[in-house]
Design a protein around this motif. Structure first.
Motif, PDB file in Angstrom:
ATOM      1  N   VAL A  37      16.986 -18.942 -84.770  1.00  0.00           N
ATOM      2  CA  VAL A  37      16.503 -19.364 -83.439  1.00  0.00           C
ATOM      3  C   VAL A  37      16.572 -20.825 -82.975  1.00  0.00           C
ATOM      4  CG1 VAL A  37      14.588 -19.011 -81.798  1.00  0.00           C
ATOM      5  CG2 VAL A  37      15.078 -17.280 -83.425  1.00  0.00           C
ATOM      6  N   ILE A  38      16.118 -21.793 -83.751  1.00  0.00           N
ATOM      7  CA  ILE A  38      16.130 -23.135 -83.527  1.00  0.00           C
ATOM      8  C   ILE A  38      17.735 -23.451 -83.397  1.00  0.00           C
ATOM      9  CG2 ILE A  38      15.808 -25.219 -84.473  1.00  0.00           C
ATOM     10  CD1 ILE A  38      13.117 -24.083 -85.786  1.00  0.00           C
ATOM     11  N   ALA A  39      18.664 -23.050 -84.235  1.00  0.00           N
ATOM     12  CA  ALA A  39      20.003 -23.701 -84.170  1.00  0.00           C
ATOM     13  C   ALA A  39      20.749 -23.045 -82.899  1.00  0.00           C
ATOM     14  CB  ALA A  39      20.773 -22.958 -85.498  1.00  0.00           C
ATOM     15  N   GLU A  40      20.058 -21.848 -82.396  1.00  0.00           N
ATOM     16  CA  GLU A  40      20.821 -21.275 -81.486  1.00  0.00           C
ATOM     17  C   GLU A  40      20.202 -21.873 -80.142  1.00  0.00           C
ATOM     18  OE1 GLU A  40      22.951 -18.829 -80.074  1.00  0.00           O
ATOM     19  OE2 GLU A  40      23.659 -19.197 -82.177  1.00  0.00           O
ATOM     20  N   ARG A  41      18.825 -22.374 -80.105  1.00  0.00           N
ATOM     21  CA  ARG A  41      18.228 -22.981 -78.937  1.00  0.00           C
ATOM     22  C   ARG A  41      18.860 -24.163 -78.809  1.00  0.00           C
ATOM     23  NH1 ARG A  41      12.735 -24.776 -80.964  1.00  0.00           N
ATOM     24  NH2 ARG A  41      13.996 -26.667 -81.644  1.00  0.00           N
ATOM     25  N   GLU A  42      19.269 -25.038 -80.035  1.00  0.00           N
ATOM     26  CA  GLU A  42      20.090 -26.241 -79.731  1.00  0.00           C
ATOM     27  C   GLU A  42      21.252 -26.156 -78.980  1.00  0.00           C
ATOM     28  OE1 GLU A  42      18.072 -29.016 -79.963  1.00  0.00           O
ATOM     29  OE2 GLU A  42      16.463 -27.584 -80.197  1.00  0.00           O
ATOM     30  N   ALA A  43      21.937 -25.160 -79.555  1.00  0.00           N
ATOM     31  CA  ALA A  43      23.370 -24.932 -78.999  1.00  0.00           C
ATOM     32  C   ALA A  43      23.417 -24.453 -77.498  1.00  0.00           C
ATOM     33  CB  ALA A  43      23.939 -23.768 -79.878  1.00  0.00           C
ATOM     34  N   LEU A  44      22.496 -23.594 -77.252  1.00  0.00           N
ATOM     35  CA  LEU A  44      22.506 -23.073 -75.842  1.00  0.00           C
ATOM     36  C   LEU A  44      22.017 -24.165 -75.041  1.00  0.00           C
ATOM     37  CD1 LEU A  44      22.618 -20.666 -73.922  1.00  0.00           C
ATOM     38  CD2 LEU A  44      20.145 -20.166 -74.350  1.00  0.00           C
ATOM     39  N   THR A  45      21.027 -25.068 -75.346  1.00  0.00           N
ATOM     40  CA  THR A  45      20.646 -26.041 -74.628  1.00  0.00           C
ATOM     41  C   THR A  45      21.703 -27.127 -74.113  1.00  0.00           C
ATOM     42  OG1 THR A  45      18.609 -25.868 -75.588  1.00  0.00           O
ATOM     43  CG2 THR A  45      18.937 -27.943 -74.129  1.00  0.00           C
ATOM     44  N   GLN A  46      22.548 -27.442 -75.183  1.00  0.00           N
ATOM     45  CA  GLN A  46      23.652 -28.196 -74.922  1.00  0.00           C
ATOM     46  C   GLN A  46      24.569 -27.701 -74.041  1.00  0.00           C
ATOM     47  OE1 GLN A  46      23.470 -31.443 -75.660  1.00  0.00           O
ATOM     48  NE2 GLN A  46      21.458 -30.868 -76.812  1.00  0.00           N
ATOM     49  N   LYS A  47      25.025 -26.353 -74.284  1.00  0.00           N
ATOM     50  CA  LYS A  47      25.838 -25.677 -73.401  1.00  0.00           C
ATOM     51  C   LYS A  47      25.467 -25.609 -72.025  1.00  0.00           C
ATOM     52  CE  LYS A  47      28.000 -23.365 -77.281  1.00  0.00           C
ATOM     53  NZ  LYS A  47      27.858 -21.967 -78.070  1.00  0.00           N
ATOM     54  N   LEU A  48      24.273 -25.223 -71.610  1.00  0.00           N
ATOM     55  CA  LEU A  48      23.745 -25.247 -70.128  1.00  0.00           C
ATOM     56  C   LEU A  48      23.565 -26.488 -69.802  1.00  0.00           C
ATOM     57  CD1 LEU A  48      20.952 -22.152 -70.572  1.00  0.00           C
ATOM     58  CD2 LEU A  48      22.998 -21.989 -69.325  1.00  0.00           C
ATOM     59  N   ARG A  49      23.262 -27.510 -70.252  1.00  0.00           N
ATOM     60  CA  ARG A  49      23.130 -29.051 -69.837  1.00  0.00           C
ATOM     61  C   ARG A  49      24.685 -29.337 -69.396  1.00  0.00           C
ATOM     62  NH1 ARG A  49      19.370 -31.906 -74.393  1.00  0.00           N
ATOM     63  NH2 ARG A  49      17.415 -31.527 -73.434  1.00  0.00           N
ATOM     64  N   ALA A  50      25.616 -28.894 -70.141  1.00  0.00           N
ATOM     65  CA  ALA A  50      26.979 -29.090 -69.844  1.00  0.00           C
ATOM     66  C   ALA A  50      27.250 -28.650 -68.572  1.00  0.00           C
ATOM     67  CB  ALA A  50      27.929 -28.772 -71.095  1.00  0.00           C
ATOM     68  N   LEU A  84       7.838 -24.441 -60.429  1.00  0.00           N
ATOM     69  CA  LEU A  84       8.584 -23.577 -61.398  1.00  0.00           C
ATOM     70  C   LEU A  84      10.073 -22.827 -60.476  1.00  0.00           C
ATOM     71  CD1 LEU A  84       6.192 -22.087 -63.814  1.00  0.00           C
ATOM     72  CD2 LEU A  84       7.730 -24.044 -64.272  1.00  0.00           C
ATOM     73  N   ARG A  85       9.811 -22.911 -59.162  1.00  0.00           N
ATOM     74  CA  ARG A  85      10.652 -22.238 -58.267  1.00  0.00           C
ATOM     75  C   ARG A  85      12.368 -22.530 -58.519  1.00  0.00           C
ATOM     76  NH1 ARG A  85       6.077 -22.394 -54.947  1.00  0.00           N
ATOM     77  NH2 ARG A  85       5.207 -20.420 -54.534  1.00  0.00           N
ATOM     78  N   ASP A  86      12.256 -23.748 -59.129  1.00  0.00           N
ATOM     79  CA  ASP A  86      13.950 -23.961 -59.089  1.00  0.00           C
ATOM     80  C   ASP A  86      14.442 -23.784 -60.799  1.00  0.00           C
ATOM     81  OD1 ASP A  86      12.145 -26.068 -60.321  1.00  0.00           O
ATOM     82  OD2 ASP A  86      13.589 -27.719 -59.514  1.00  0.00           O
ATOM     83  N   LYS A  87      13.445 -23.400 -61.367  1.00  0.00           N
ATOM     84  CA  LYS A  87      13.816 -22.827 -62.916  1.00  0.00           C
ATOM     85  C   LYS A  87      13.875 -21.647 -63.423  1.00  0.00           C
ATOM     86  CE  LYS A  87      11.450 -27.251 -63.961  1.00  0.00           C
ATOM     87  NZ  LYS A  87      11.421 -27.845 -62.562  1.00  0.00           N
ATOM     88  N   LEU A  88      14.649 -21.365 -64.478  1.00  0.00           N
ATOM     89  CA  LEU A  88      14.446 -19.897 -65.101  1.00  0.00           C
ATOM     90  C   LEU A  88      13.893 -20.454 -66.408  1.00  0.00           C
ATOM     91  CD1 LEU A  88      17.872 -18.511 -64.492  1.00  0.00           C
ATOM     92  CD2 LEU A  88      15.579 -18.168 -62.843  1.00  0.00           C
ATOM     93  N   ARG A  89      13.146 -19.429 -67.214  1.00  0.00           N
ATOM     94  CA  ARG A  89      12.803 -19.464 -68.510  1.00  0.00           C
ATOM     95  C   ARG A  89      13.382 -18.500 -69.245  1.00  0.00           C
ATOM     96  NH1 ARG A  89       6.938 -17.187 -70.597  1.00  0.00           N
ATOM     97  NH2 ARG A  89       8.600 -15.460 -70.673  1.00  0.00           N
ATOM     98  N   ILE A  90      14.344 -18.920 -70.189  1.00  0.00           N
ATOM     99  CA  ILE A  90      15.172 -18.062 -70.964  1.00  0.00           C
ATOM    100  C   ILE A  90      15.015 -18.052 -72.239  1.00  0.00           C
ATOM    101  CG2 ILE A  90      17.640 -17.675 -71.404  1.00  0.00           C
ATOM    102  CD1 ILE A  90      18.323 -19.758 -69.142  1.00  0.00           C
ATOM    103  N   THR A  91      14.480 -17.012 -72.927  1.00  0.00           N
ATOM    104  CA  THR A  91      14.168 -16.602 -74.148  1.00  0.00           C
ATOM    105  C   THR A  91      15.592 -16.797 -75.085  1.00  0.00           C
ATOM    106  OG1 THR A  91      12.597 -15.200 -73.638  1.00  0.00           O
ATOM    107  CG2 THR A  91      13.317 -14.972 -75.930  1.00  0.00           C
ATOM    108  N   ILE A  92      15.461 -17.320 -76.409  1.00  0.00           N
ATOM    109  CA  ILE A  92      16.445 -17.490 -77.049  1.00  0.00           C
ATOM    110  C   ILE A  92      16.990 -16.301 -77.766  1.00  0.00           C
ATOM    111  CG2 ILE A  92      17.658 -18.737 -79.060  1.00  0.00           C
ATOM    112  CD1 ILE A  92      16.977 -20.675 -76.579  1.00  0.00           C
ATOM    113  N   GLY A  93      18.228 -15.593 -77.588  1.00  0.00           N
ATOM    114  CA  GLY A  93      18.570 -14.313 -78.168  1.00  0.00           C
ATOM    115  C   GLY A  93      19.439 -14.710 -79.377  1.00  0.00           C
ATOM    116  N   THR A  94      20.006 -13.481 -79.630  1.00  0.00           N
ATOM    117  CA  THR A  94      21.014 -13.537 -80.976  1.00  0.00           C
ATOM    118  C   THR A  94      22.354 -14.284 -80.361  1.00  0.00           C
ATOM    119  OG1 THR A  94      22.106 -11.401 -80.234  1.00  0.00           O
ATOM    120  CG2 THR A  94      20.447 -11.267 -81.669  1.00  0.00           C
TER     121      THR A  94
END
Lengths: 351, 351
Positions: B267-280, B325-335
């Motif tokens: 989950v941690i590895a995926e979290r880091e990857a998803l964070t980078q990709k969404l920031r991009a 929080l109105r300009d934000k989405l909370r996204i659970t890390i999936g598979t």
């Protein structure tokens, strides 16, 4: 400064009956059904998937509520499912009575009620049953008390006696607060207060899967009341009070009415037989409509000592060192074999 | 006369995230672990006997408490097991704060806290995090507030940010009430406040089996604190808060640390990857130490609309129509597959 409220610091918690790890103990002390739950409930547990465990369960135990609505002939919005009947009691107390509000209950009754009142810093109003021999009657004028909440176990624990539904109806009509009829043991009784819900919006019934359905280990109870009251109680319950495994098993057990009713018939037959045999040995026992009996020991005998002697023989019954109960034992109805063992032990100990 | 207290009538209940029955939904809205629980937990459920269901469970979930004590290097009397972490919150609130006592919490945080305070008719004291860009900091002077109870989610939900343990230690030393550190997400973080318990008797940790152990469907949480405080909380809990099936499965899952830790690493590895990709892609995201991220949508985009568009594509994330929080989405890390599907959908929707 103490970290906890003064009413919590001063109170004692509820003492549950002993739960010995040793399965060879003949356990007649906490009113479990002597028969296992429906095979359908076991099968529901075997079928639980990893995905059901991984995801949050239905917040409102919808599957169970639909099943209960069908069994009882009410609408699903008249049902709230909880983590055991005790959680329903806690929810109702918190919803209805704040600090210094009055909570009333009949005594001797379920010894959790005073604990819940103390927890809430509510004003406790224990009201004594009117005892006429083995008759446990509601006292005159009960409807006129001033209380936010009145709690009655019916059939009563620890006496097993039943207040007729018509009397509960009169009580509900006259009482100004919420009347909770704790029907944890109603499956072993000839009548339920269910018809009252149509006429009285200030009545809520408590039901339990622990006794009638052999699922004490699963923690599943529910309340039945008018939809408006259920909606208020839903605000107070946890977001997910019932887990996915319990919802599946409780639903399956409730739907298997033929199985459950067979266990009730057996328990009732054994209850009547055990009552007669103990009366013949000098015990005084009110007619029980539950899955236990409250037996006053024969004159000159010591109930606490008898409890201990039975325990020494690996038979657990319940003794309450409380006013009005010190000469009595509360005995859960077991299987025919367990009841015979109990009778043999008592015969030997009293001879 | 209303049957319920005025504070209950006036309040709104907690709104849990959507729990769709449809298992084909990519469900990234309520922070479940994307991986199933340990096979040992499944096996424990398969092995449950009818006799375990028939009898009441261990009142204090002893088997689980012994296992948790071993895992955390504390004594069993420092553990209280509850029907989900939410039940621990309810117990702590009821034990510590009466009507008009003050309950404080950090905001934006877990939106159940204000509901619990309203339920208790306590005085609410929401305290805002100090936001410096993507940094969520404790405000200066927090230790000096006058409150019976201070609730902090750490790592925080919905931000995923972590307050360093040293700062919590300073806070505990200066604060006059009970500090509850809600560590529901700590399994995905580099540190826990566990060492504080030796030095501070006014700290209690909340732990959950829902996230780190993939058991959201089972409802199992626990608290860790000094034995004196645990003894007081035991007075307020239900007699049998945890059922026999849940005790067995939660114990097995907790004992299988190697399995759980592997899911955390993934989950941690995926979290880091998803964070980078969404920031991009223009999202602004604080560094998360949890199993979800809080993503501010790119300038000019509407978070509520994006939530709905994702939902239309069968992808559920969480949107809070709340201040800050109105300009934000909370996204659970999936598979990895779920996260790829989310990214593809967002790429398509924002193009």
């Amino acid at each position: 400064m103490s970290l906890v409220r003064s009413n919590i610091g001063a109170m004692h918690g509820y003492t549950p009956g002993e739960q010995p790890g040793d399965v060879s103990v003949i356990k007649l002390n906490t009113n479990e059904n002597p028969y296992p739950p429906s095979p359908a409930a076991i099968e529901a547990i075997r079928q639980v998937t990893p995905e059901q465990l991984r995801r949050y369960p239905q917040p409102d135990a919808r599957a169970f509520r639909l099943a209960a609505a069908k069994v009882h002939g009410v609408s699903p919005d008249m049902i709230i499912a909880t983590n055991g009947g005790d959680e329903l009691l806690s929810i109702v107390v918190r919803a209805c009575a704040g600090e210094n509000d009055t909570i009333a209950w009949l005594e001797p009754g379920y010894s959790l009620y005073p604990v819940l009142a103390a927890m809430q810093a509510a004003r406790p109003m224990p009201v004594q049953y009117e005892l006429q021999g083995n008759d446990w009657k509601l006292p005159n004028g009960l409807a006129g008390i001033s209380a936010k909440l009145l709690l009655i176990v019916n059939p009563n624990a620890p006496s097993g006696t039943l207040v007729p539904v018509e009397q509960l109806s009169e009580l509900a009509a006259g009482f100004g607060g919420l009347l909770l009829v704790d029907e944890a043991y109603v499956d072993f009784a000839p009548q339920s207060a269910l018809p009252l819900l149509q006429r009285h919006s200030n009545v809520i019934l408590l039901r339990s899967m622990s006794k009638g359905y052999g699922l004490a280990g699963l923690r599943f109870g529910y309340g039945i009341a008018q939809p408006g009251l259920i909606a208020e109680l839903n605000k107070v319950r946890d977001s997910y009070p019932c887990d996915a495994v319990a919802i599946g098993a409780a639903t399956a057990a409730l739907q298997d009415q033929p199985y459950a009713q067979r266990t009730w018939q057996r328990v009732i037959a054994e209850r009547e037989a055990l009552t007669q045999k103990l009366r013949a040995k000098g015990f005084s026992i009110p007619s029980s409509h539950s899955n236990f009996i409250l037996a006053t020991v024969p004159a000159g005998r010591d109930a606490a000592a008898l409890y201990q002697q039975l325990k020494d023989r690996n038979i657990l019954v319940r003794y309450f060192a409380l006013p009005g109960l010190r000469d009595k034992l509360r005995i859960t109805i077991g299987t025919p074999e367990q009841n015979s063992a109990l009778l043999a032990a008592i015969t030997s100990l009293l001879s």
